[in-house]
Design an enzyme around this catalytic site. Structure first.
Site, PDB file in Angstrom:
ATOM      1  N   GLU A 127       0.841  -1.264  -0.314  1.00 22.39           N
ATOM      2  CA  GLU A 127       0.130   0.450  -0.075  1.00 22.39           C
ATOM      3  C   GLU A 127       1.430   1.281   0.014  1.00 22.39           C
ATOM      4  O   GLU A 127       0.169   2.416  -0.124  1.00 22.39           O
ATOM      5  CB  GLU A 127      -0.711  -0.165   0.893  1.00 22.39           C
ATOM      6  CG  GLU A 127      -2.355  -1.277   1.014  1.00 22.39           C
ATOM      7  CD  GLU A 127      -3.036  -1.083   2.369  1.00 22.39           C
ATOM      8  OE1 GLU A 127      -4.151  -1.943   1.917  1.00 22.39           O
ATOM      9  OE2 GLU A 127      -2.017  -1.500   3.353  1.00 22.39           O
ATOM     10  N   ASP A 150     -12.282  -6.650  -2.852  1.00 24.09           N
ATOM     11  CA  ASP A 150     -12.982  -7.840  -3.064  1.00 24.09           C
ATOM     12  C   ASP A 150     -13.615  -7.616  -2.864  1.00 24.09           C
ATOM     13  O   ASP A 150     -14.531  -6.708  -2.678  1.00 24.09           O
ATOM     14  CB  ASP A 150     -12.102  -8.722  -1.602  1.00 24.09           C
ATOM     15  CG  ASP A 150     -11.932  -8.528  -0.558  1.00 24.09           C
ATOM     16  OD1 ASP A 150     -10.611  -8.023  -0.149  1.00 24.09           O
ATOM     17  OD2 ASP A 150     -13.330  -8.008   0.076  1.00 24.09           O
TER      18      ASP A 150
END
Ligand code: ADE
Length: 230
Positions: free
Chosen positions: A13, A197
């Protein structure tokens, strides 16, 4: 000049951000690494916390107290609750809650402890800047509640419960910790997530497949925001 904290939870990230910094300096502190540098002349301090609320609290506090940052931008990935959010889509939090905080046995609502708030709002100004960046880039940005908990959710019933109980659009494992720290220390903060997701039976497979690409979408957006923050 501002000193902007940029935080993620995982190396994937923050790597797309660290790789673009000038004058990079690494500092080890509290069993973590903090990357001080500049992006287009703007001073930033970047770190990933490791996953979950406790590590996120430590890192957010360190960025503000040890490195003296005066605002915090979080970049990362999330599981979608809203069926309108697809993999790679961006969501900004208007508020953060803790879906796993439960003293309902004492008559309190889920997510609430005395002297706290169920939902902590993010900085309106930073949200405004995000909307300008989205407009410039022709990207769509969903704005809504993000629910945080120390659980990777891969279960449709749990996901629906979180969505209904907190009116949440997405879920992750760090945002509400950042919210508690920054609101307590009165530092403006912003939480951006790109969907990796849908917190369902396929979540762990999708997460592994899309972590890197979604994390980069979020990180690139954050860098554009840094350019706009003056
Ligand atoms: N971050 C990204 N996907 C997640 C999920 N399904 N549960 C918790 N955190 C997440």
């Amino acid at each position: 000049m501002n000193k902007i904290a940029i935080m993620g939870a995982m190396p994937e990230e923050i790597e797309p951000i660290i790789s673009k910094l000038d004058n990079l300096k690494e500092t080890k502190y509290a069993a973590n690494t903090y990357y001080e540098g500049s992006y287009k002349g703007q001073n930033v301090v970047v770190a990933y916390s490791k996953i979950g609320k406790v590590f996120a609290t430590l890192t957010a506090t360190s960025l503000l107290e040890k490195f003296a940052c005066d605002m915090l931008l979080f970049s990362g990935v999330a599981g979608a609750i809203s069926p309108d959010l697809n993999i790679g889509d961006l969501i900004i939090a208007d508020g953060l809650c803790q879906h796993d905080l439960d003293i309902t046995a004492f008559g309190h609502p889920y997510g609430y402890v005395p002297e706290g708030e169920v939902c902590i709002p993010t900085d309106v100004n930073l949200r405004h800047i995000a909307k300008e960046v989205a407009k410039d880039k022709g990207l769509s940005l969903v704005e809504g509640v993000i629910a945080t908990g120390d659980q990777f959710v891969a279960n449709p019933e749990r996901k629906d419960w979180i969505g209904e109980t907190f009116k949440a659009h997405a879920l992750e494992m760090e945002g509400a910790s950042v919210a508690v720290v920054c609101s307590s220390l009165e530092v403006p903060f912003f939480i951006l997530r790109a969907i990796s997701d849908s917190a369902d039976m396929d979540a762990s497979f999708n997460f592994d497949e899309f972590l890197e690409s979604s994390a980069k979408i979020s990180a690139d957006f954050i860098l554009s925001m840094v350019e706009k923050i003056k």
